[in-house]
Motif scaffolding. Structure first.
Motif, PDB file in Angstrom:
ATOM      1  N   SER A   1       0.845  -1.196   0.000  1.00 51.43           N
ATOM      2  CA  SER A   1       0.000   0.000   0.000  1.00 51.43           C
ATOM      3  C   SER A   1       0.877   1.241   0.000  1.00 51.43           C
ATOM      4  CB  SER A   1      -0.937   0.013   1.205  1.00 51.43           C
ATOM      5  OG  SER A   1      -0.244   0.429   2.363  1.00 51.43           O
ATOM      6  N   ILE A   2       0.354   2.272  -0.639  1.00 52.68           N
ATOM      7  CA  ILE A   2       1.065   3.549  -0.696  1.00 52.68           C
ATOM      8  C   ILE A   2       1.250   4.099   0.716  1.00 52.68           C
ATOM      9  CG2 ILE A   2       0.755   5.953  -1.401  1.00 52.68           C
ATOM     10  CD1 ILE A   2      -0.414   4.870  -4.035  1.00 52.68           C
ATOM     11  N   GLU A   3       0.218   3.927   1.545  1.00 55.19           N
ATOM     12  CA  GLU A   3       0.287   4.423   2.923  1.00 55.19           C
ATOM     13  C   GLU A   3       1.453   3.785   3.678  1.00 55.19           C
ATOM     14  OE1 GLU A   3      -2.406   3.296   1.441  1.00 55.19           O
ATOM     15  OE2 GLU A   3      -3.944   4.863   1.589  1.00 55.19           O
ATOM     16  N   SER A   4       1.614   2.481   3.507  1.00 53.28           N
ATOM     17  CA  SER A   4       2.672   1.820   4.270  1.00 53.28           C
ATOM     18  C   SER A   4       4.057   2.211   3.755  1.00 53.28           C
ATOM     19  CB  SER A   4       2.476   0.301   4.276  1.00 53.28           C
ATOM     20  OG  SER A   4       2.387  -0.193   2.967  1.00 53.28           O
ATOM     21  N   THR A   5       4.188   2.455   2.458  1.00 56.23           N
ATOM     22  CA  THR A   5       5.520   2.854   1.964  1.00 56.23           C
ATOM     23  C   THR A   5       5.934   4.197   2.561  1.00 56.23           C
ATOM     24  OG1 THR A   5       4.674   3.940  -0.014  1.00 56.23           O
ATOM     25  CG2 THR A   5       5.246   1.642  -0.234  1.00 56.23           C
ATOM     26  N   TRP A   6       5.003   5.137   2.592  1.00 57.42           N
ATOM     27  CA  TRP A   6       5.363   6.447   3.151  1.00 57.42           C
ATOM     28  C   TRP A   6       5.580   6.381   4.654  1.00 57.42           C
ATOM     29  CZ3 TRP A   6       7.435  10.067   0.469  1.00 57.42           C
ATOM     30  CH2 TRP A   6       7.125  10.188  -0.896  1.00 57.42           C
ATOM     31  N   THR A   7       4.834   5.510   5.321  1.00 54.38           N
ATOM     32  CA  THR A   7       5.028   5.355   6.763  1.00 54.38           C
ATOM     33  C   THR A   7       6.425   4.788   7.036  1.00 54.38           C
ATOM     34  OG1 THR A   7       2.658   4.996   7.043  1.00 54.38           O
ATOM     35  CG2 THR A   7       4.074   4.316   8.870  1.00 54.38           C
ATOM     36  N   LEU A   8       6.815   3.818   6.247  1.00 53.55           N
ATOM     37  CA  LEU A   8       8.161   3.244   6.397  1.00 53.55           C
ATOM     38  C   LEU A   8       9.235   4.309   6.157  1.00 53.55           C
ATOM     39  CD1 LEU A   8      10.106   0.821   6.711  1.00 53.55           C
ATOM     40  CD2 LEU A   8       9.793   0.368   4.269  1.00 53.55           C
ATOM     41  N   LEU A   9       9.069   5.080   5.098  1.00 50.99           N
ATOM     42  CA  LEU A   9      10.053   6.131   4.807  1.00 50.99           C
ATOM     43  C   LEU A   9      10.128   7.139   5.948  1.00 50.99           C
ATOM     44  CD1 LEU A   9       9.435   7.002   1.049  1.00 50.99           C
ATOM     45  CD2 LEU A   9      11.263   5.626   2.025  1.00 50.99           C
ATOM     46  N   ALA A  10       8.964   7.609   6.380  1.00 50.43           N
ATOM     47  CA  ALA A  10       8.938   8.619   7.442  1.00 50.43           C
ATOM     48  C   ALA A  10       9.631   8.073   8.687  1.00 50.43           C
ATOM     49  CB  ALA A  10       7.502   9.025   7.759  1.00 50.43           C
ATOM     50  N   TRP A  11       9.380   6.800   8.962  1.00 50.33           N
ATOM     51  CA  TRP A  11       9.974   6.202  10.160  1.00 50.33           C
ATOM     52  C   TRP A  11      11.499   6.128  10.039  1.00 50.33           C
ATOM     53  CZ3 TRP A  11       8.110   5.355  14.835  1.00 50.33           C
ATOM     54  CH2 TRP A  11       8.869   4.582  15.709  1.00 50.33           C
ATOM     55  N   LEU A  12      11.970   5.646   8.927  1.00 53.45           N
ATOM     56  CA  LEU A  12      13.420   5.472   8.775  1.00 53.45           C
ATOM     57  C   LEU A  12      14.154   6.799   8.628  1.00 53.45           C
ATOM     58  CD1 LEU A  12      13.684   2.307   6.493  1.00 53.45           C
ATOM     59  CD2 LEU A  12      13.942   2.476   8.973  1.00 53.45           C
ATOM     60  N   MET A  13      13.423   7.847   8.257  1.00 47.93           N
ATOM     61  CA  MET A  13      14.062   9.166   8.189  1.00 47.93           C
ATOM     62  C   MET A  13      14.274   9.744   9.580  1.00 47.93           C
ATOM     63  SD  MET A  13      12.280  11.186   5.043  1.00 47.93           S
ATOM     64  CE  MET A  13      12.527  10.708   3.338  1.00 47.93           C
ATOM     65  N   ALA A  14      13.727   9.051  10.580  1.00 47.30           N
ATOM     66  CA  ALA A  14      13.853   9.503  11.967  1.00 47.30           C
ATOM     67  C   ALA A  14      13.407  10.951  12.125  1.00 47.30           C
ATOM     68  CB  ALA A  14      15.295   9.313  12.463  1.00 47.30           C
ATOM     69  N   LEU A  15      12.255  11.260  11.585  1.00 52.77           N
ATOM     70  CA  LEU A  15      11.727  12.624  11.696  1.00 52.77           C
ATOM     71  C   LEU A  15      11.292  12.875  13.141  1.00 52.77           C
ATOM     72  CD1 LEU A  15       9.688  12.663   8.367  1.00 52.77           C
ATOM     73  CD2 LEU A  15      11.922  13.680   8.820  1.00 52.77           C
ATOM     74  N   PRO A  16      11.424  14.125  13.602  1.00 49.66           N
ATOM     75  CA  PRO A  16      11.181  14.393  15.016  1.00 49.66           C
ATOM     76  C   PRO A  16       9.707  14.374  15.421  1.00 49.66           C
ATOM     77  CG  PRO A  16      11.734  16.421  13.880  1.00 49.66           C
ATOM     78  CD  PRO A  16      11.912  15.306  12.889  1.00 49.66           C
ATOM     79  N   ASN A  17       8.826  14.785  14.522  1.00 47.74           N
ATOM     80  CA  ASN A  17       7.423  14.906  14.937  1.00 47.74           C
ATOM     81  C   ASN A  17       6.491  14.877  13.724  1.00 47.74           C
ATOM     82  OD1 ASN A  17       7.729  17.426  13.723  1.00 47.74           O
ATOM     83  ND2 ASN A  17       8.330  18.350  15.667  1.00 47.74           N
ATOM     84  N   GLU A  18       5.194  14.963  14.017  1.00 46.84           N
ATOM     85  CA  GLU A  18       4.196  14.905  12.949  1.00 46.84           C
ATOM     86  C   GLU A  18       4.347  16.063  11.960  1.00 46.84           C
ATOM     87  OE1 GLU A  18       0.161  14.314  14.035  1.00 46.84           O
ATOM     88  OE2 GLU A  18       0.553  12.445  15.132  1.00 46.84           O
ATOM     89  N   ALA A  19       4.726  17.223  12.468  1.00 47.67           N
ATOM     90  CA  ALA A  19       4.868  18.381  11.579  1.00 47.67           C
ATOM     91  C   ALA A  19       5.919  18.109  10.500  1.00 47.67           C
ATOM     92  CB  ALA A  19       5.234  19.623  12.394  1.00 47.67           C
ATOM     93  N   ALA A  20       6.971  17.432  10.891  1.00 49.62           N
ATOM     94  CA  ALA A  20       8.039  17.138   9.928  1.00 49.62           C
ATOM     95  C   ALA A  20       7.545  16.163   8.862  1.00 49.62           C
ATOM     96  CB  ALA A  20       9.256  16.576  10.660  1.00 49.62           C
TER      97      ALA A  20
END
Ligand code: ATP
Ligand code: MG
Length: 402
Positions: free
Chosen positions: A247-266
């Motif tokens: 799913s497109i949702e899961s790919t972006w969730t994986l990316l966001a997670w591995l980018m170690a972004l600090p918060n939802e705003a990022a």
């Protein structure tokens, strides 16, 4: 022949009976030869658009300026495109001029890769003018003609190359890959939305590591939105043991997670840069928040479950499982189902009730009280019954007023 081709055969027969040529072309021919399921059947013909329209009762002008007419037949639509050449390409992304021609060879020549430049007659005979069959056999993605020129014409083809590497588990032929490395900067000429489609397909492919490896080797990733400094993240993805997302949702969730972004705003910023929909942004931020909880807590708090909703919970757990800290999917589904309510509209009290009983005056306090009622119900502090909720609301309003 696959049934999709069998069903479309009468269309080719009709065009040929009128004295024109017509062939199956594009991804469906490639996938048929590879023995993969096909999704859309594309037909190329020497007949000009007006001639095509004259041969069929029901057609739709889906892309008439490029020569594409959709023929409607037995509830299906077949995109039929007149043989054409393209020229100009001054902006590195689309031709200034499209010219209809009568020659199949000219049409196949403008296509991106040899494996996509095959044509098939209605009887299954393959026409292979650019050695696409050999490349299919060798599992190689090779530009038709001079790769450098082809990427100058249309820089999106570079993204398509890495996407096919992932989808088909193919290698990019060295000269083609070198041309991507040399021209990677041109990707910035391409509309983000089009790059995004290829990026998502790459990540959902059979061997994403292949596509990612090519992105890294060519440094093409540096010209994708917000990706210039993401080499470490890409390396993590490449070494992640065999993973697959659908799913497109899961790919972006994986990316966001591995980018170690600090918060939802990022995360919102990242997805805005990629011009995704607001729906996707909400889904991914919710899933990311659940992942943080999954990583930290033995049990997920009721409000965490409630706020995320069933879909984002599933996404979060799928990605967490891939990274080794997920739960059995059934555990989350059960916990979610066990919540007193799953939707804020299921709350047994509303603003009207509070006004009627004069517990809250119209104004900003209303939203705050309702929010507290919602939390109270979701966390099982108060049963979801009108009388109990009115009592609770009275208490809350009194506390706030004193
Ligand atoms: P998919 O399985 O994703 O549909 P596809 O190869 O069919 O893959 P499409 O985007 O549907 O890809 O395009 C159909 C065909 O049109 C391709 O196989 C190729 O021959 C040609 N084509 C598509 N995009 C380009 C492009 N940017 N440059 C040159 N040819 C292209
Ligand atoms: Mg296609």
């Amino acid at each position: 022949l696959p049934t999709e081709f069998e069903q479309a055969k009468p269309i080719i027969d009709t065009i040929e009976a009128a004295g024109y040529e017509a062939y199956f072309v594009g991804g469906s021919v490639r996938d048929t030869i590879l023995g993969k399921p096909i999704h859309d059947v594309d037909i190329a013909t020497s007949a000009f658009p007006a001639e095509v329209k004259g041969l069929f009762k029901r057609t739709v002008d889906t892309g008439i300026e490029h020569g594409t007419v959709m023929i409607l037949d037995h509830g299906k639509g077949y995109e039929t495109t007149t043989f054409r050449t393209e020229s100009g390409y001054q902006d590195f992304r689309r031709p200034d001029q499209v010219t209809f021609v009568r020659s199949l060879k000219e049409d196949l020549k403008r296509r991106d890769f040899t494996i996509n430049a095959l044509a098939m007659r209605a009887n299954g005979e393959v026409i292979d003018l650019f050695d696409g069959l050999a490349d299919l056999d060798a599992q190689v993605i090779r530009a038709v003609g001079v790769a450098e020129d082809r990427f100058h014409e249309d820089a999106l083809r570079m993204m398509r190359a890495v996407r096919f590497a992932s989808q088909l588990r193919f290698n990019i032929e060295p000269a083609t890959q070198q041309a991507i490395a040399d021209n990677a900067l041109l990707l910035t000429k391409i509309a983000v939305e089009r790059t995004r489609v290829e990026w998502e397909k790459l990540l959902m492919g059979q061997r994403p590591d292949r596509g990612l490896q090519a992105l890294v080797q060519t440094e093409l990733y540096r010209y994708m939105p917000k990706m210039a400094d993401q080499l470490p993240m890409l390396q993590k993805l490449i070494v992640l043991p065999e993973w697959h997302l659908d799913s497109i949702e899961s790919t972006w969730t994986l990316l966001a997670w591995l980018m170690a972004l600090p918060n939802e705003a990022a995360i919102r910023q990242l997805l805005k840069a990629w011009k995704t929909s607001n729906e996707l942004i909400d889904h991914v931020t919710a899933a990311w928040t659940v992942m943080r909880a999954l990583q930290q807590d033995a049990t997920l708090a009721p409000m965490t479950l409630f706020t995320a909703g069933a879909a984002a919970l599933k996404t979060a757990n799928t990605v967490a499982n891939l990274l080794g800290f997920g739960r059995p999917q059934s555990e989350l589904t059960a916990a979610y189902a066990a919540l007193p309510i799953q939707d804020k509209h299921a709350l047994a009290i509303n603003g009207g009730d509070l006004l009627k009983q004069k517990i809250v005056q119209p104004g900003p306090q209303m939203g705050q009280v309702l929010a507290q009622l919602l939390v109270a119900v979701v966390t099982s502090q108060v049963p979801n019954e009108l009388e109990k909720l009115l009592d609770f609301a009275t208490m809350v309003a009194d506390t706030e007023n004193n």
